[in-house]
Design a protein around this motif. Structure first.
Motif, mmCIF file in Angstrom:
data_model
loop_
_atom_site.group_PDB
_atom_site.id
_atom_site.type_symbol
_atom_site.label_atom_id
_atom_site.label_comp_id
_atom_site.label_asym_id
_atom_site.label_seq_id
_atom_site.Cartn_x
_atom_site.Cartn_y
_atom_site.Cartn_z
ATOM 1 N N HIS A 296 -18.160 -22.203 -40.008
ATOM 2 C CA HIS A 296 -17.548 -21.216 -39.117
ATOM 3 C C HIS A 296 -16.773 -20.216 -39.962
ATOM 4 C CE1 HIS A 296 -15.458 -19.343 -35.807
ATOM 5 N NE2 HIS A 296 -16.120 -20.095 -34.938
ATOM 6 N N ARG A 297 -17.178 -18.965 -39.885
ATOM 7 C CA ARG A 297 -16.635 -17.944 -40.778
ATOM 8 C C ARG A 297 -15.180 -17.586 -40.480
ATOM 9 N NH1 ARG A 297 -20.656 -14.645 -43.423
ATOM 10 N NH2 ARG A 297 -19.268 -12.842 -43.194
ATOM 11 N N HIS A 310 -29.055 -19.637 -33.801
ATOM 12 C CA HIS A 310 -28.817 -20.279 -35.087
ATOM 13 C C HIS A 310 -30.055 -21.033 -35.552
ATOM 14 C CE1 HIS A 310 -24.332 -20.601 -33.685
ATOM 15 N NE2 HIS A 310 -24.715 -19.365 -33.903
ATOM 16 N N VAL A 332 -21.526 -18.850 -38.909
ATOM 17 C CA VAL A 332 -21.476 -18.391 -37.519
ATOM 18 C C VAL A 332 -20.056 -17.963 -37.170
ATOM 19 C CG1 VAL A 332 -23.298 -20.040 -36.914
ATOM 20 C CG2 VAL A 332 -20.908 -20.653 -36.498
ATOM 21 N N VAL A 333 -19.948 -17.216 -36.076
ATOM 22 C CA VAL A 333 -18.626 -16.940 -35.504
ATOM 23 C C VAL A 333 -18.528 -17.459 -34.070
ATOM 24 C CG1 VAL A 333 -18.097 -14.981 -36.990
ATOM 25 C CG2 VAL A 333 -19.293 -14.586 -34.826
ATOM 26 N N THR A 335 -20.577 -16.902 -31.198
ATOM 27 C CA THR A 335 -20.786 -15.943 -30.114
ATOM 28 C C THR A 335 -21.736 -16.527 -29.072
ATOM 29 O OG1 THR A 335 -20.569 -14.179 -31.737
ATOM 30 C CG2 THR A 335 -21.446 -13.572 -29.585
ATOM 31 N N THR A 348 -16.515 -15.043 -28.422
ATOM 32 C CA THR A 348 -16.842 -15.069 -29.841
ATOM 33 C C THR A 348 -15.602 -15.504 -30.607
ATOM 34 O OG1 THR A 348 -17.889 -13.847 -31.650
ATOM 35 C CG2 THR A 348 -16.257 -12.659 -30.361
ATOM 36 N N ALA A 414 -18.074 -9.267 -31.825
ATOM 37 C CA ALA A 414 -18.609 -10.224 -32.803
ATOM 38 C C ALA A 414 -18.848 -9.556 -34.151
ATOM 39 C CB ALA A 414 -19.895 -10.840 -32.274
ATOM 40 N N VAL A 415 -19.341 -8.316 -34.132
ATOM 41 C CA VAL A 415 -19.565 -7.594 -35.390
ATOM 42 C C VAL A 415 -18.230 -7.321 -36.084
ATOM 43 C CG1 VAL A 415 -20.385 -5.433 -36.399
ATOM 44 C CG2 VAL A 415 -21.764 -6.600 -34.661
ATOM 45 N N TRP A 418 -17.097 -10.556 -37.571
ATOM 46 C CA TRP A 418 -17.911 -10.915 -38.736
ATOM 47 C C TRP A 418 -17.409 -10.214 -40.001
ATOM 48 C CZ3 TRP A 418 -22.070 -14.307 -38.910
ATOM 49 C CH2 TRP A 418 -22.843 -14.294 -40.076
ATOM 50 N N HIS A 419 -16.963 -8.977 -39.826
ATOM 51 C CA HIS A 419 -16.530 -8.193 -40.976
ATOM 52 C C HIS A 419 -15.011 -8.201 -41.179
ATOM 53 C CE1 HIS A 419 -20.460 -6.691 -42.082
ATOM 54 N NE2 HIS A 419 -20.717 -6.544 -40.799
#
Length: 460
Positions: A296-297, A310, A332-333, A335, A348, A414-415, A418-419
């Protein structure tokens, strides 16, 4: 690459759905049959189908089980993949580099040089009196969905009880409503959708009750009543809920027992431990899909999250690597989206409780908006919650409950997640605008702006 004997290398795949067949297909694209022989085992009679589509098949939105099949067994065989249905792998031997297979009442062994474990998830099944009665259905596989459809057509039930108020429970409640049944939905927890914060889950509760669902929270069940071998009710603390049919949506856990019995490392989540390339602790053995644990990020911890997205990505990466290429699965995050009738739910990242457990100091904001410009016909309410880190403003999670046009907005969040964006950075996102699609300030931007304003008050 060939085996030490000079014959083609042998790849065995355990599991014929998203992860397993993605791995097999990618490996075949990169290595011809003269270089790599592929044998895939599936204990059921269907492969490469959308399990996520089963509730919509039951509801009647999808007209045929065949519509859920992405690729038929014949199509895989045309790719020189030796696909064997109704064949269950019962053991893995790392010493002899072989698997034991049960099929048609007999057992045999199949050797491998490389192995992909894609055994999926194991659905929770209640060990309570009456659980073997006819009319009690799980919905994990396409065969489960076909059996459920057959039961509905043969018995024409009027009252359904859905056990479990997670994603599957909500979707199956919707399916029963669509078919005109009276629906009761029960869960031992004090809220539906435990992947949401309680305040957002309460909006889901309101939506369910508004649809006429008899929602029973904090309600464990102790068994099933039956008559003539068919289910007639679900026993709960204050009595028995009448039921002509029962749908189980109690969740799944990684199906990692086969790997664990072979001595392959399984993590605390219950999933098989893999590296970024999907390699397990055993040489030449790969794993992908719901049976593995993922990174999990946001929490920076292992997690077990069963999603077809996934599984497909992991299977593809494993197959590329087996085929001689290089691919990774970066984590993953968390979502996910779901709906019940016109009501949409999305999330998310981390919930507040998960963020606190991971050691973050958090704050959160909840904003109300509309899915379109307020003056445009069809504008509907949307509630967006943002969870962020108190010191930095970094986004940690987000949740959305609303109606048409609400749920897919989670993708923008979510994007950003992610960043590693902060809520302040998110206020400048260049999101699309036109009255039929969004207000001039999109709900995501409103939520980010409100969170940034609150962050400013928290700073010294």
């Amino acid at each position: 690459m060939t085996s030490s004997s000079g014959s083609p290398e042998r790849l065995v795949v355990i599991g014929g759905d998203a992860a397993g067949m993605s791995a097999a297909s990618q490996a075949r694209r990169r290595r011809p049959v003269g270089d790599l022989r592929i044998v895939a085992f599936e204990k059921g009679r269907h492969v490469s189908y959308s399990a996520c589509g089963i509730p919509y098949l039951v509801a009647g939105d999808v007209s045929s089980p065949d519509d859920l099949v992405a690729r038929t067994p014949e199509q895989f065989r045309e790719l020189d993949i030796d696909l064997r249905l109704a064949s269950e792998v019962t053991a893995i031997s790392l010493d002899s580099r072989s698997v034991t297979v049960a099929s048609q009442g007999s057992s045999y062994t199949e050797p491998f040089d490389q192995l992909v474990i894609a055994t999926g998830g194991t659905p929770a099944r209640p060990d309570v009196p009456g659980a073997d009665a006819a009319g009690i259905h799980g919905v994990q596989t396409l065969e489960d969905g076909i059996r459920l459809l057959s039961y509905l057509d043969r018995h024409n039930p009027r009252r359904a009880v859905v056990v479990g108020a997670g994603y599957i429970g909500l979707e199956m409640a919707e399916a029963m409503i669509s078919r005109g049944l009276e629906v009761a939905l029960i869960d031992a927890a004090d809220q539906p959708m435990r992947t949401l914060d309680p305040d957002m889950a309460s909006l889901v509760s309101d939506a369910l009750r508004g649809l006429g669902v008899d929602l029973r929270l904090s309600t464990p069940f102790t068994g099933f009543a039956s008559s003539g071998g068919r289910v007639t009710g679900v026993h709960v603390p204050d009595g028995t809920l009448p039921a002509d049919i029962v749908i189980l949506g109690l969740g799944t856990r990684p199906n990692s027992a086969l790997a664990a019995d072979a001595g392959i490392t399984v993590g605390a989540t219950g999933g098989i431990v893999v590296d970024r390339r999907l390699r397990t602790s055993a040489e030449g053995v790969w794993a992908a899909g719901d049976c593995v644990e993922v990174f999990h990020r946001v929490s920076q911890r292992p997690a077990a999250i069963a999603l077809g997205t996934h599984a497909n990505k992991q299977g593809r990466a494993a197959g590329i690597n087996i085929g001689g290429g290089y691919a990774t699965f970066p984590g993953v995050v968390g979502t996910a989206v779901s709906k019940i009738c016109s009501h949409e739910v999305a999330r998310t990242g981390l919930t507040t409780a998960e963020a606190l457990s991971a050691g973050f100091a958090t704050f959160s904001t909840v904003t109300e908006s509309t899915t379109r410009a307020g003056y445009y016909p069809g504008a509907l309410p949307i509630t967006t919650k943002i969870i962020a880190e108190r010191t930095t403003g970094r986004l940690l999670g987000a949740q959305i409950v609303g109606q048409e046009g609400a749920a897919k907005r989670i993708d923008a969040l979510a994007v950003a997640l992610w960043h590693g964006m902060t809520v302040e950075e998110m206020t400048g996102l260049d999101l699309s605008y036109a009255p039929p699609f969004a207000p001039v300030w999109d709900p995501v931007l409103i939520a980010a702006r409100r969170a940034a304003e609150q962050l400013a008050t928290l700073r010294p």
